[in-house]
Scaffold this motif. Structure first.
Motif, PDB file in Angstrom:
ATOM      1  N   GLY A 283      -2.550   0.398  23.880  1.00 40.18           N
ATOM      2  CA  GLY A 283      -3.379   0.526  22.674  1.00 40.18           C
ATOM      3  C   GLY A 283      -4.639  -0.304  22.613  1.00 40.18           C
ATOM      4  O   GLY A 283      -5.127  -0.727  23.589  1.00 40.18           O
ATOM      5  N   PRO A 284      -5.117  -0.765  21.356  1.00 42.17           N
ATOM      6  CA  PRO A 284      -6.300  -1.621  21.396  1.00 42.17           C
ATOM      7  C   PRO A 284      -6.247  -2.963  22.007  1.00 42.17           C
ATOM      8  O   PRO A 284      -5.151  -3.449  22.191  1.00 42.17           O
ATOM      9  CB  PRO A 284      -6.490  -1.585  19.944  1.00 42.17           C
ATOM     10  CG  PRO A 284      -5.164  -1.715  19.333  1.00 42.17           C
ATOM     11  CD  PRO A 284      -4.507  -0.510  20.048  1.00 42.17           C
ATOM     12  N   THR A 285      -7.450  -3.327  22.212  1.00 37.24           N
ATOM     13  CA  THR A 285      -7.561  -4.766  22.761  1.00 37.24           C
ATOM     14  C   THR A 285      -6.807  -5.895  22.004  1.00 37.24           C
ATOM     15  O   THR A 285      -6.935  -5.800  20.728  1.00 37.24           O
ATOM     16  CB  THR A 285      -9.236  -5.183  23.080  1.00 37.24           C
ATOM     17  OG1 THR A 285      -9.643  -4.127  23.848  1.00 37.24           O
ATOM     18  CG2 THR A 285      -9.223  -6.464  23.772  1.00 37.24           C
ATOM     19  N   ARG A 286      -6.310  -6.695  22.664  1.00 39.49           N
ATOM     20  CA  ARG A 286      -5.695  -7.970  21.857  1.00 39.49           C
ATOM     21  C   ARG A 286      -6.275  -9.294  22.227  1.00 39.49           C
ATOM     22  O   ARG A 286      -6.910  -9.198  23.198  1.00 39.49           O
ATOM     23  CB  ARG A 286      -4.162  -8.047  22.232  1.00 39.49           C
ATOM     24  CG  ARG A 286      -3.509  -6.815  21.623  1.00 39.49           C
ATOM     25  CD  ARG A 286      -1.712  -6.728  22.143  1.00 39.49           C
ATOM     26  NE  ARG A 286      -0.978  -6.015  21.266  1.00 39.49           N
ATOM     27  CZ  ARG A 286      -1.047  -4.601  21.157  1.00 39.49           C
ATOM     28  NH1 ARG A 286      -1.723  -3.981  21.901  1.00 39.49           N
ATOM     29  NH2 ARG A 286      -0.019  -4.178  20.517  1.00 39.49           N
ATOM     30  N   PHE A 287      -6.198 -10.111  21.139  1.00 40.08           N
ATOM     31  CA  PHE A 287      -6.837 -11.325  21.406  1.00 40.08           C
ATOM     32  C   PHE A 287      -5.904 -12.659  21.297  1.00 40.08           C
ATOM     33  O   PHE A 287      -4.852 -12.332  20.657  1.00 40.08           O
ATOM     34  CB  PHE A 287      -7.866 -11.543  20.224  1.00 40.08           C
ATOM     35  CG  PHE A 287      -8.988 -10.284  20.395  1.00 40.08           C
ATOM     36  CD1 PHE A 287     -10.088 -10.381  21.161  1.00 40.08           C
ATOM     37  CD2 PHE A 287      -8.562  -9.171  19.739  1.00 40.08           C
ATOM     38  CE1 PHE A 287     -11.268  -9.390  21.329  1.00 40.08           C
ATOM     39  CE2 PHE A 287      -9.857  -8.237  19.821  1.00 40.08           C
ATOM     40  CZ  PHE A 287     -11.038  -8.245  20.517  1.00 40.08           C
ATOM     41  N   ALA A 288      -6.449 -13.690  21.791  1.00 42.33           N
ATOM     42  CA  ALA A 288      -5.574 -14.843  21.470  1.00 42.33           C
ATOM     43  C   ALA A 288      -6.460 -16.152  21.389  1.00 42.33           C
ATOM     44  O   ALA A 288      -7.671 -16.210  21.842  1.00 42.33           O
ATOM     45  CB  ALA A 288      -4.615 -15.059  22.447  1.00 42.33           C
ATOM     46  N   ILE A 289      -6.007 -17.038  20.842  1.00 42.58           N
ATOM     47  CA  ILE A 289      -6.605 -18.616  20.831  1.00 42.58           C
ATOM     48  C   ILE A 289      -5.964 -19.333  21.674  1.00 42.58           C
ATOM     49  O   ILE A 289      -4.846 -19.242  21.767  1.00 42.58           O
ATOM     50  CB  ILE A 289      -6.413 -18.937  19.360  1.00 42.58           C
ATOM     51  CG1 ILE A 289      -7.155 -18.252  18.219  1.00 42.58           C
ATOM     52  CG2 ILE A 289      -7.107 -20.408  19.354  1.00 42.58           C
ATOM     53  CD1 ILE A 289      -6.717 -18.361  16.812  1.00 42.58           C
ATOM     54  N   LEU A 290      -6.743 -20.033  22.628  1.00 37.67           N
ATOM     55  CA  LEU A 290      -6.060 -21.003  23.564  1.00 37.67           C
ATOM     56  C   LEU A 290      -5.173 -21.945  22.790  1.00 37.67           C
ATOM     57  O   LEU A 290      -5.508 -22.454  21.931  1.00 37.67           O
ATOM     58  CB  LEU A 290      -7.232 -21.836  24.053  1.00 37.67           C
ATOM     59  CG  LEU A 290      -8.080 -21.029  25.198  1.00 37.67           C
ATOM     60  CD1 LEU A 290      -9.212 -21.998  25.543  1.00 37.67           C
ATOM     61  CD2 LEU A 290      -7.454 -20.459  26.100  1.00 37.67           C
ATOM     62  N   GLU A 291      -3.899 -22.079  23.480  1.00 35.59           N
ATOM     63  CA  GLU A 291      -2.813 -22.791  22.712  1.00 35.59           C
ATOM     64  C   GLU A 291      -3.141 -24.237  22.830  1.00 35.59           C
ATOM     65  O   GLU A 291      -3.003 -25.128  21.867  1.00 35.59           O
ATOM     66  CB  GLU A 291      -1.619 -22.668  23.744  1.00 35.59           C
ATOM     67  CG  GLU A 291      -0.988 -21.303  23.570  1.00 35.59           C
ATOM     68  CD  GLU A 291      -0.619 -21.027  22.154  1.00 35.59           C
ATOM     69  OE1 GLU A 291      -0.085 -21.941  21.412  1.00 35.59           O
ATOM     70  OE2 GLU A 291      -0.472 -19.892  21.479  1.00 35.59           O
ATOM     71  N   SER A 292      -4.084 -24.925  23.880  1.00 33.91           N
ATOM     72  CA  SER A 292      -4.320 -26.434  23.781  1.00 33.91           C
ATOM     73  C   SER A 292      -5.305 -26.740  22.766  1.00 33.91           C
ATOM     74  O   SER A 292      -5.304 -27.763  22.076  1.00 33.91           O
ATOM     75  CB  SER A 292      -4.895 -26.677  25.187  1.00 33.91           C
ATOM     76  OG  SER A 292      -5.908 -25.869  25.782  1.00 33.91           O
ATOM     77  N   VAL A 293      -6.245 -25.499  22.606  1.00 37.27           N
ATOM     78  CA  VAL A 293      -7.312 -25.804  21.361  1.00 37.27           C
ATOM     79  C   VAL A 293      -6.546 -25.728  20.323  1.00 37.27           C
ATOM     80  O   VAL A 293      -6.921 -26.444  19.131  1.00 37.27           O
ATOM     81  CB  VAL A 293      -8.371 -24.499  21.384  1.00 37.27           C
ATOM     82  CG1 VAL A 293      -9.168 -24.601  20.284  1.00 37.27           C
ATOM     83  CG2 VAL A 293      -9.161 -24.696  22.658  1.00 37.27           C
ATOM     84  N   ARG A 294      -5.607 -24.789  19.778  1.00 40.42           N
ATOM     85  CA  ARG A 294      -4.900 -24.847  18.604  1.00 40.42           C
ATOM     86  C   ARG A 294      -4.046 -26.263  18.473  1.00 40.42           C
ATOM     87  O   ARG A 294      -4.244 -26.730  17.386  1.00 40.42           O
ATOM     88  CB  ARG A 294      -3.926 -23.636  18.658  1.00 40.42           C
ATOM     89  CG  ARG A 294      -4.382 -22.456  18.389  1.00 40.42           C
ATOM     90  CD  ARG A 294      -3.267 -21.277  18.258  1.00 40.42           C
ATOM     91  NE  ARG A 294      -1.833 -21.494  18.361  1.00 40.42           N
ATOM     92  CZ  ARG A 294      -1.078 -20.953  17.906  1.00 40.42           C
ATOM     93  NH1 ARG A 294      -1.254 -19.731  17.318  1.00 40.42           N
ATOM     94  NH2 ARG A 294       0.477 -21.061  17.835  1.00 40.42           N
ATOM     95  N   ALA A 295      -3.345 -26.859  19.530  1.00 42.63           N
ATOM     96  CA  ALA A 295      -2.954 -28.133  19.513  1.00 42.63           C
ATOM     97  C   ALA A 295      -3.718 -29.177  19.039  1.00 42.63           C
ATOM     98  O   ALA A 295      -3.540 -30.170  18.243  1.00 42.63           O
ATOM     99  CB  ALA A 295      -2.187 -28.404  20.721  1.00 42.63           C
ATOM    100  N   ALA A 296      -4.873 -29.192  19.829  1.00 45.96           N
ATOM    101  CA  ALA A 296      -6.354 -30.163  19.428  1.00 45.96           C
ATOM    102  C   ALA A 296      -6.505 -30.061  18.105  1.00 45.96           C
ATOM    103  O   ALA A 296      -6.914 -30.990  17.471  1.00 45.96           O
ATOM    104  CB  ALA A 296      -7.254 -29.736  20.308  1.00 45.96           C
ATOM    105  N   TRP A 297      -6.749 -28.844  17.479  1.00 38.65           N
ATOM    106  CA  TRP A 297      -7.011 -28.704  16.037  1.00 38.65           C
ATOM    107  C   TRP A 297      -6.052 -29.430  15.203  1.00 38.65           C
ATOM    108  O   TRP A 297      -6.191 -30.235  14.023  1.00 38.65           O
ATOM    109  CB  TRP A 297      -7.156 -27.399  15.385  1.00 38.65           C
ATOM    110  CG  TRP A 297      -8.727 -26.650  16.075  1.00 38.65           C
ATOM    111  CD1 TRP A 297      -9.713 -27.478  16.028  1.00 38.65           C
ATOM    112  CD2 TRP A 297      -8.849 -25.218  16.297  1.00 38.65           C
ATOM    113  NE1 TRP A 297     -10.708 -26.483  16.580  1.00 38.65           N
ATOM    114  CE2 TRP A 297     -10.232 -25.071  16.719  1.00 38.65           C
ATOM    115  CE3 TRP A 297      -7.937 -24.217  16.469  1.00 38.65           C
ATOM    116  CZ2 TRP A 297     -10.819 -24.121  16.976  1.00 38.65           C
ATOM    117  CZ3 TRP A 297      -8.616 -22.978  16.826  1.00 38.65           C
ATOM    118  CH2 TRP A 297      -9.800 -22.801  17.046  1.00 38.65           C
ATOM    119  N   GLN A 298      -4.742 -29.174  15.465  1.00 36.28           N
ATOM    120  CA  GLN A 298      -3.677 -29.778  14.521  1.00 36.28           C
ATOM    121  C   GLN A 298      -3.890 -31.394  14.626  1.00 36.28           C
ATOM    122  O   GLN A 298      -3.545 -32.071  13.826  1.00 36.28           O
ATOM    123  CB  GLN A 298      -2.319 -29.223  15.249  1.00 36.28           C
ATOM    124  CG  GLN A 298      -2.049 -27.738  14.525  1.00 36.28           C
ATOM    125  CD  GLN A 298      -1.005 -27.189  15.478  1.00 36.28           C
ATOM    126  OE1 GLN A 298      -0.393 -27.521  16.219  1.00 36.28           O
ATOM    127  NE2 GLN A 298      -0.766 -25.775  15.410  1.00 36.28           N
TER     128      GLN A 298
END
Length: 316
Positions: A283-298
């Protein structure tokens, strides 16, 4: 300036794209991507090749360089002018458009975390190092960095598996991999993998910086607060998901129309904050946010939730 100080791993395609754009004639090319992806290293590699193989003069512009200085040096000849970290120089940096007008035979190469407005004629987006076609550039970079400190280092099979897992936990970000190499003098690959699983950002900075503010949370916080509000809303909504997602899901989560969502996705991918997800999907293209970037924001104290993040610009 030595434009090619160390070997560049996993960037053959991007290097070829930059060189082809410069050799196509006068104009401008921007290299964009999140912090630590190696934008400066790519610019150095391409500049070195263009100088060595094509005789193109390279002018690497310092932060305080003026358009008068650069154009006076370039003159009426074909040359490459490199503006490294343009978004960090702010008002001190020479105008790309002004350089193009005043140096008609020059090509301007820019590195920037955010895309230029107006955009350069060519754009090369730089993302993480990822395994492809049986090769793992992130693994090779990390191993080479470890061996610079300990040339005798030879990983056993179990160690190789742990090193590859560390690379994945670090999202293939070159700066994080270079920092992680310094930890190998203190622990085995298996022990480092356990540490990275317990504290995802620990290895993203060298051990002597433990206790200090890490570069990755600072970069992530800066990226987040510089976003237009619609981009930040989308990012906040989708950061809750621990799986790849589609543009339609993003539109539904933010109650936005597909056009606005597509525009926001384009801006986030240009900054390297959102990436097309790897793997086999139907199906359509899927996207993701880098896990280490999510951890850095937190770690930086930002609440990545469905709520609107405070302190963000409402324009754009």
């Amino acid at each position: 300036m030595d434009t090619r100080p160390t070997r560049l791993y996993g960037r053959a395609r991007e290097t070829a794209e930059v060189c082809a754009a410069v050799l196509s004639g006068p104009g401008s090319t921007e290299i964009t991507g999140f912090a630590g992806m190696g934008k400066t290293a790519l610019a150095r590699e391409a500049a070195g090749l263009l100088r060595e193989e094509h005789g193109l003069p390279v002018l690497w512009a310092p932060a305080a360089a003026s358009a008068d200085d650069l154009c006076g040096e370039a003159g009426d000849r074909a040359a490459l002018i490199v503006l490294d970290g343009l978004d960090e120089h702010g008002g001190r940096a020479p105008s790309v458009a002004g350089l193009a007008d005043r140096c008609p035979r020059a090509h301007v190469l820019i590195t920037s975390r955010a895309p230029l407005t107006p955009p350069a004629a060519n754009r090369v987006r730089l993302g993480p190092l990822a395994p492809a076609a049986g090769a793992d550039a992130g693994y090779d970079l990390l191993l080479a960095a470890v061996r610079r400190a300990d040339p005798s280092f030879r990983p056993a099979p179990a160690d190789a598996t742990a090193i590859a897992a560390v690379c994945r936990l670090l999202d293939g970000i070159p700066r994080s991999l270079e920092a992680a190499a310094h930890w190998f003098a203190l622990a085995t690959p298996g022990e480092l993998l356990a540490l990275a699983r317990e504290e995802r950002l620990l290895l993203t900075a060298p051990p002597w910086e433990s206790g200090r503010p890490r570069w990755l949370p600072r970069a992530a916080a800066r990226a987040l607060t510089s976003l237009p509000l619609p981009h930040a809303r989308l990012l906040a909504a989708m950061a809750r998901l621990d799986r790849p997602w589609t543009a339609a899901e993003a539109a539904a989560a933010t109650a936005g129309d597909r056009f606005a969502t597509t525009r926001a996705l384009r801006g986030l991918t240009a900054r390297g904050l959102v990436l097309p997800a790897t793997g086999t999907f139907r199906g359509p293209t899927r996207f993701a946010i880098l896990e280490s970037v999510r951890a850095a924001w937190q770690e930086s104290g930002f609440r990545i939730s469905g709520e609107v993040l405070s302190g963000l610009r409402s324009t754009g």
